[in-house]
Each structure stands twice: as C-alpha cells, then as structure tokens.
Design an enzyme around this catalytic site. Structure first.
Site, PDB file in Angstrom:
ATOM      1  N   PRO A  11      71.945  35.714  86.728  1.00 33.89           N
ATOM      2  CA  PRO A  11      71.092  35.980  85.569  1.00 33.89           C
ATOM      3  C   PRO A  11      70.962  37.455  85.212  1.00 33.89           C
ATOM      4  CG  PRO A  11      69.925  34.648  87.198  1.00 33.89           C
ATOM      5  CD  PRO A  11      71.235  35.012  87.791  1.00 33.89           C
ATOM      6  N   ASN A  12      70.960  37.695  83.922  1.00 34.41           N
ATOM      7  CA  ASN A  12      70.718  38.998  83.300  1.00 34.41           C
ATOM      8  C   ASN A  12      71.855  39.998  83.456  1.00 34.41           C
ATOM      9  OD1 ASN A  12      68.058  38.318  82.327  1.00 34.41           O
ATOM     10  ND2 ASN A  12      67.419  38.439  84.471  1.00 34.41           N
ATOM     11  N   ARG A  19      70.535  47.189  80.470  1.00 35.64           N
ATOM     12  CA  ARG A  19      69.411  46.868  81.346  1.00 35.64           C
ATOM     13  C   ARG A  19      69.260  47.908  82.446  1.00 35.64           C
ATOM     14  NH1 ARG A  19      69.390  42.595  86.062  1.00 35.64           N
ATOM     15  NH2 ARG A  19      67.165  42.571  86.509  1.00 35.64           N
ATOM     16  N   TYR A  24      71.123  50.144  87.512  1.00 35.12           N
ATOM     17  CA  TYR A  24      72.344  49.339  87.514  1.00 35.12           C
ATOM     18  C   TYR A  24      73.566  50.050  86.957  1.00 35.12           C
ATOM     19  CZ  TYR A  24      68.950  45.693  88.476  1.00 35.12           C
ATOM     20  OH  TYR A  24      67.948  44.959  89.032  1.00 35.12           O
ATOM     21  N   ASN A  75      77.698  38.047  92.619  1.00 32.41           N
ATOM     22  CA  ASN A  75      76.491  38.839  92.444  1.00 32.41           C
ATOM     23  C   ASN A  75      75.447  37.828  91.994  1.00 32.41           C
ATOM     24  OD1 ASN A  75      74.330  40.382  91.660  1.00 32.41           O
ATOM     25  ND2 ASN A  75      75.580  42.004  90.767  1.00 32.41           N
ATOM     26  N   ALA A  78      69.116  37.437  90.436  1.00 35.47           N
ATOM     27  CA  ALA A  78      67.825  36.841  90.801  1.00 35.47           C
ATOM     28  C   ALA A  78      67.958  35.556  91.613  1.00 35.47           C
ATOM     29  CB  ALA A  78      66.995  36.584  89.552  1.00 35.47           C
ATOM     30  N   GLU A  99      79.124  38.818  98.872  1.00 37.00           N
ATOM     31  CA  GLU A  99      77.946  39.029  98.022  1.00 37.00           C
ATOM     32  C   GLU A  99      77.930  40.493  97.598  1.00 37.00           C
ATOM     33  OE1 GLU A  99      73.055  38.636  98.375  1.00 37.00           O
ATOM     34  OE2 GLU A  99      74.321  38.027 100.047  1.00 37.00           O
ATOM     35  N   HIS A 101      75.934  43.519  95.218  1.00 37.07           N
ATOM     36  CA  HIS A 101      74.776  43.989  94.455  1.00 37.07           C
ATOM     37  C   HIS A 101      75.087  45.395  93.969  1.00 37.07           C
ATOM     38  CE1 HIS A 101      72.178  40.651  95.544  1.00 37.07           C
ATOM     39  NE2 HIS A 101      72.729  40.734  96.741  1.00 37.07           N
ATOM     40  N   ARG A 108      65.163  49.294  97.171  1.00 43.23           N
ATOM     41  CA  ARG A 108      64.394  49.010  95.962  1.00 43.23           C
ATOM     42  C   ARG A 108      62.898  49.002  96.284  1.00 43.23           C
ATOM     43  NH1 ARG A 108      67.481  46.468  91.906  1.00 43.23           N
ATOM     44  NH2 ARG A 108      65.620  46.767  90.643  1.00 43.23           N
TER      45      ARG A 108
END
Length: 144
Positions: A11-12, A19, A24, A75, A78, A99, A101, A108
């Site tokens: 998502p996103n 964004r 990012y 990736n 969320a 995975e 990111h 974070r």
C-alpha cells in the site's frame, strides 16, 4: 540462475516520489521498476513488477507464485505490521523471499514500524538502502 523474479509492492508505494520524500526518497515506483528490470535483464532473468493497495490481491499474487519462481522481492509496506494473510501466503512459497524497506524501519520514530511480522517468512531483509535495496535484492536472487 535464469528464471522469473517477482517484485511485489504494498500500500501507498504507488505514491513514491510524492509521499514523504525525506523518508522514502524522490525515486518513483516506475524509477525503481526500471532499475530492477535492467538488473534482472543483465543477470538473464525476467521480472514481474506489481503494486497493490489491496491485501487480497497481494495474497493472490503470492499464492500464484508459490512455485516455479527464482525468487520474490516484497516491500510489504503497511502489510508489514498487520498483514497476517500476506504472512501466511509467504509461508507457502518454495523460493527465496527478500523483504525490502526503503527506510530503515528500526530507526523510525513510530515504535510499531520496527516490528515487521513478514520477517518471520522471509529469507533476508534489506532495510534503509532506499531504491538500491530493491536492486540488490534482485541481483542476489538472480545470482542464486
């Protein structure tokens, strides 16, 4: 190893470049896809690249790819934190899964971002290398 590498985005991520670029980066998802395609081609592999905001669609893609792929780069975005159906689907996969990111999730501010449930089902994790993380994951899977 020749074969197909599947790159999945949650998502996103369709809004990359717009964004929160301080977190990012400014690369768009299309930029990342182009880099991944170039790397796969250089390694003699084909690449499928997808993005969804819908968990059921991500699960269907993973289930369809559970056999016969050189690897999966995901990736989960969320889905990392509450995507139990995605986690369960990844547990059925017979190829390596990496995975990725863009940001270092362990640095974070939000505590919940540090705990990806998806990590339980993957072969390796790349976190905090921006768009380069995708390319490195594709390179690794292609060289297996």
């Amino acid at each position: 190893m020749a074969g197909t590498i599947l790159v999945l985005n949650g998502p996103n991520l369709n809004l990359l470049g717009e964004r929160e670029p301080a977190i990012y980066g400014t690369a768009t998802l299309a930029d990342i896809e182009a880099r991944c395609r170039a790397e796969a081609a250089a390694q003699g592999c084909t690449l499928e690249f997808r993005q969804t905001n819908a968990e059921h669609e991500m699960v269907a893609w993973i289930q369809a790819a559970r056999t016969g792929h050189a690897g999966i780069v995901i990736n989960p975005a969320a889905f990392s934190y509450a995507g139990y159906p995605v986690l369960d689907a990844l547990k059925l996969v017979d190829c390596p899964v990496i995975e990725v990111h863009l940001s270092n999730i362990h640095r974070r501010d939000e505590a919940w971002r540090k705990n990806s449930i998806i990590t339980q089902a993957v072969t390796a994790i790349v976190s905090g290398l921006g768009a380069d993380g995708y390319v490195l994951a594709v390179r690794h899977l292609a060289s297996r």
